[in-house]
Design an enzyme around this catalytic site. Structure first.
Site, PDB file in Angstrom:
ATOM      1  N   LYS A 129      -3.697  -5.247 -15.996  1.00 25.99           N
ATOM      2  CA  LYS A 129      -3.217  -4.706 -14.692  1.00 25.99           C
ATOM      3  C   LYS A 129      -3.795  -3.247 -14.662  1.00 25.99           C
ATOM      4  CE  LYS A 129      -0.775  -5.366 -10.766  1.00 25.99           C
ATOM      5  NZ  LYS A 129      -0.673  -6.905 -10.140  1.00 25.99           N
ATOM      6  N   ASP A 169      -3.735  -5.322  -5.246  1.00 24.64           N
ATOM      7  CA  ASP A 169      -2.537  -5.130  -5.482  1.00 24.64           C
ATOM      8  C   ASP A 169      -2.029  -4.386  -4.194  1.00 24.64           C
ATOM      9  OD1 ASP A 169       0.058  -6.183  -7.328  1.00 24.64           O
ATOM     10  OD2 ASP A 169       0.400  -4.101  -6.615  1.00 24.64           O
TER      11      ASP A 169
HETATM   12  P1  NDP Z   1       0.334  -4.463   0.082  1.00 26.12           P
HETATM   13  O1  NDP Z   1      -0.349  -3.002  -0.115  1.00 26.12           O
HETATM   14  O2  NDP Z   1      -0.664  -5.327   1.037  1.00 26.12           O
HETATM   15  O3  NDP Z   1       1.688  -4.618   1.121  1.00 26.12           O
HETATM   16  C1  NDP Z   1       2.939  -4.044   0.525  1.00 26.12           C
HETATM   17  C2  NDP Z   1       3.811  -4.100   1.413  1.00 26.12           C
HETATM   18  O4  NDP Z   1       5.122  -3.782   1.245  1.00 26.12           O
HETATM   19  C3  NDP Z   1       3.644  -3.154   2.519  1.00 26.12           C
HETATM   20  O5  NDP Z   1       4.069  -3.489   4.038  1.00 26.12           O
HETATM   21  C4  NDP Z   1       4.428  -1.829   2.167  1.00 26.12           C
HETATM   22  O6  NDP Z   1       4.811  -0.945   3.071  1.00 26.12           O
HETATM   23  C5  NDP Z   1       5.560  -2.550   1.705  1.00 26.12           C
HETATM   24  N1  NDP Z   1       6.221  -1.810   0.517  1.00 26.12           N
HETATM   25  C6  NDP Z   1       5.735  -1.150  -0.611  1.00 26.12           C
HETATM   26  N2  NDP Z   1       6.576  -0.498  -1.235  1.00 26.12           N
HETATM   27  C7  NDP Z   1       7.667  -0.573  -0.286  1.00 26.12           C
HETATM   28  C8  NDP Z   1       9.124  -0.267  -0.956  1.00 26.12           C
HETATM   29  N3  NDP Z   1       9.351   0.743  -1.778  1.00 26.12           N
HETATM   30  N4  NDP Z   1       9.906  -0.563   0.232  1.00 26.12           N
HETATM   31  C9  NDP Z   1       9.690  -1.220   0.972  1.00 26.12           C
HETATM   32  N5  NDP Z   1       8.390  -1.862   1.239  1.00 26.12           N
HETATM   33  C10 NDP Z   1       7.560  -1.349   0.809  1.00 26.12           C
HETATM   34  O7  NDP Z   1       0.617  -5.162  -1.168  1.00 26.12           O
HETATM   35  P2  NDP Z   1       0.673  -6.940  -1.419  1.00 26.12           P
HETATM   36  O8  NDP Z   1       1.231  -7.488  -0.247  1.00 26.12           O
HETATM   37  O9  NDP Z   1      -0.705  -6.975  -2.021  1.00 26.12           O
HETATM   38  O10 NDP Z   1       1.783  -6.737  -2.572  1.00 26.12           O
HETATM   39  C11 NDP Z   1       3.100  -6.951  -2.420  1.00 26.12           C
HETATM   40  C12 NDP Z   1       3.701  -7.392  -3.735  1.00 26.12           C
HETATM   41  O11 NDP Z   1       3.269  -8.431  -4.058  1.00 26.12           O
HETATM   42  C13 NDP Z   1       3.564  -6.493  -4.916  1.00 26.12           C
HETATM   43  O12 NDP Z   1       4.567  -6.567  -5.647  1.00 26.12           O
HETATM   44  C14 NDP Z   1       2.422  -7.306  -5.850  1.00 26.12           C
HETATM   45  O13 NDP Z   1       2.126  -6.690  -6.915  1.00 26.12           O
HETATM   46  C15 NDP Z   1       2.777  -8.380  -5.438  1.00 26.12           C
HETATM   47  N6  NDP Z   1       1.811  -9.539  -5.498  1.00 26.12           N
HETATM   48  C16 NDP Z   1       0.435  -9.304  -4.795  1.00 26.12           C
HETATM   49  C17 NDP Z   1      -0.605 -10.288  -4.963  1.00 26.12           C
HETATM   50  C18 NDP Z   1      -1.894 -10.052  -4.196  1.00 26.12           C
HETATM   51  O14 NDP Z   1      -2.412 -11.198  -4.234  1.00 26.12           O
HETATM   52  N7  NDP Z   1      -2.042  -9.139  -3.126  1.00 26.12           N
HETATM   53  C19 NDP Z   1      -0.664 -11.125  -6.010  1.00 26.12           C
HETATM   54  C20 NDP Z   1       0.643 -11.595  -6.502  1.00 26.12           C
HETATM   55  C21 NDP Z   1       1.693 -10.334  -6.407  1.00 26.12           C
HETATM   56  P3  NDP Z   1       3.665   0.150   3.791  1.00 26.12           P
HETATM   57  O15 NDP Z   1       2.857  -0.730   4.763  1.00 26.12           O
HETATM   58  O16 NDP Z   1       4.651   1.230   4.418  1.00 26.12           O
HETATM   59  O17 NDP Z   1       2.840   0.566   2.498  1.00 26.12           O
END
Ligand code: NDP
Length: 448
Positions: A129, A169
């Site tokens: 990572k 991510d």
């Molecule tokens: P993105 O950056 O696309 O989206 C993250 C979302 O979560 C955004 O809407 C963001 O809000 C919100 N967010 C971030 N931090 C917080 C917080 N502290 N409280 C509330 N909302 C929050 O990321 P992903 O969708 O790719 O990733 C989301 C999760 O999934 C992570 O834990 C990641 O590690 C996990 N994951 C992702 C994978 C992937 O393929 N992308 C694969 C496996 C796991 P804002 O718009 O305000 O930033």
């Protein structure tokens, strides 16, 4: 105290001593070590041959300066990381996170979990990572490009299609992967599948964007099906409004559910008529705006500042898809009180240990992240295969493989839990099944 328990406590104490002030990493290690006690009871060789001690220590930690110039001509300095945790079953694989909260402990916890998740996919990928404390919010495209180019100018020497293959991510989506890939190609002169999540015109796989969210729903459907249930007619709450959350919404809806709430890092929306996904895509993907603007498109919906309140909305199924430790014990208790029957984790480690215990004590069906969100990395591995073959599979082919992988993950972890006397405990099942493959490969390869 059993010998296995004693040995695990000693390893955990050593981890805390060697990695001080990294609570997220400690949390991830503790959960794995606790789950593995019955395994080392049966196989003391994993202790005797140092496998447990080795698996909690990254093979390599790379930490570097990322200098770049902002649009006002000011020099900015960020810190970059890549942690190559374990390569026993394949090249390191795992995403890059760009978020101000990133420090070594976050990357270590994510890299550690990635080892077991990648193993569960059944594909030949090791765990790693990376990321940076860079915050893409509010930056221009030109600033994001300059940052990505600088980040890759250091990272390129540590990665390669058979060495380490990063992906996206939090904060790293198609735009960032494109800039990173362009710089890798420019420096090395190689057109190779060194990153996944690429654009479709330069080696990306169809269905990769959708994969984590879709995979989460395929896993959840398999879990529900095993208990004579399905998504049909269910009310669902999904946290986040990013890559994982958006495509979880899409698939849950296709499978017959109604998603009534989503959030971003500022607050959450509640739309009792069902959250309009096109509106969320327009706001969050196309215009990079805040989710609170949803209520100007749908005035009948509600917006609330802060994210924790999202778990007070009554639902049958909760899919946390935002970030680590977003469901604490208090939120878990409210979910249970409101009748939530199933929680599957789209984000990495979104439930605290106390929240998981609350779900388990109340017989909530619980799908842990390592298994439930493995669809993203599994499809990344399918992208690597297509790049090696110099071929592209159709959306339907990739989606069918993804579904098959997620159903198999459910079956395998469910069987592992049963074999070790913990039927229905998918946390233990995922940790055990993920561990065994990697541990056996480490034993076979000797002390490396
Ligand atoms: P993105 O950056 O696309 O989206 C993250 C979302 O979560 C955004 O809407 C963001 O809000 C919100 N967010 C971030 N931090 C917080 C917080 N502290 N409280 C509330 N909302 C929050 O990321 P992903 O969708 O790719 O990733 C989301 C999760 O999934 C992570 O834990 C990641 O590690 C996990 N994951 C992702 C994978 C992937 O393929 N992308 C694969 C496996 C796991 P804002 O718009 O305000 O930033």
């Amino acid at each position: 105290m059993s010998t296995a328990h004693q040995a695990m406590v000693e390893v955990f104490e050593e981890v805390k001593k060697r990695n001080p002030n990294e609570p997220e990493f400690h949390q991830a290690v503790k959960e794995i070590l606790e789950s593995l006690e019955p395994v080392v009871e049966k196989h003391p060789e994993f202790i005797e041959r140092g496998i447990i001690k080795s698996i909690v220590e990254p093979e390599r930690i790379i930490k570097f300066r990322v200098p770049w110039v902002d649009d006002n001509g000011n020099v900015q300095i960020n810190r970059g990381y890549r942690i190559q945790f374990n390569s026993a079953i394949g090249p390191y694989k795992g995403g890059l996170r760009f978020h101000p909260s990133v420090y070594e402990g976050i990357i270590k916890f994510l890299g550690f979990e990635q080892i077991f998740k990648n193993s569960l996919t059944g594909l030949p990928i090791g765990g790693g990572k990376g990321g940076s404390d860079f915050d893409p919010h509010g930056k221009s495209d030109a600033e994001v490009m300059r940052f990505c180019q600088s980040f890759m100018t250091e990272l390129y020497r540590h990665i390669g299609k058979d060495v380490d293959v990063p992906a996206g991510d939090i904060g790293v989506g198609g735009r960032e992967i494109g800039f990173l890939y362009g710089q890798y190609k420019r420096i090395t002169g190689l057109y190779e599948g060194v990153l996944t999540g690429k654009g479709l015109t330069f080696g990306g796989s169809l269905a990769r964007t959708e994969a984590t969210g879709f995979g989460l729903c395929y896993f959840t459907e398999a879990l529900l099906d095993d208990h004579g249930d399905s998504f049909k007619g269910k009310t669902v709450v999904i946290s986040g409004a990013g890559n994982v959350a958006i495509f979880a919404h899409q698939k849950a809806t296709e499978l017959g559910a109604k998603v009534v709430a989503m959030c971003d890092s500022n607050g959450y929306i509640y739309d009792k008529n069902g959250v309009d996904l096109d509106a969320v895509k327009e706001l969050k993907i196309k215009s990079r705006k805040r989710i609170k603007e949803y209520v100007s498109i749908h005035p009948e919906a509600e917006y609330h500042e802060g994210c924790k309140g999202i778990w007070t909305i009554p639902c049958d199924i909760a899919l946390p898809c935002a970030t680590q430790n977003e469901i604490d014990e208090e939120s878990a208790k409210i979910l249970v009180k409101n009748g939530c029957k199933c929680v599957c984790e789209g984000a990495n480690m979104p439930s605290t240990p106390e929240a998981i215990a609350t779900f388990q004590e109340n017989n909530v069906l619980f799908g842990p992240a390592k298994a439930a969100n493995a669809g993203g990395v599994a499809t990344s591995a399918l992208e690597m295969s297509q790049n090696s073959l110099r071929m592209s599979w159709t959306f339907e082919e990739v989606d069918a493989k993804l579904k098959n992988i997620m159903v198999n993950i459910y079956k395998n972890i469910s069987a592992a839990a049963k074999e070790y006397g913990m039927a229905g405990n998918l946390v233990a099942g995922a940790n055990i099944a993920g561990f065994l493959k990697v541990a056996n490969a480490m034993m076979a390869q000797g002390l490396v």
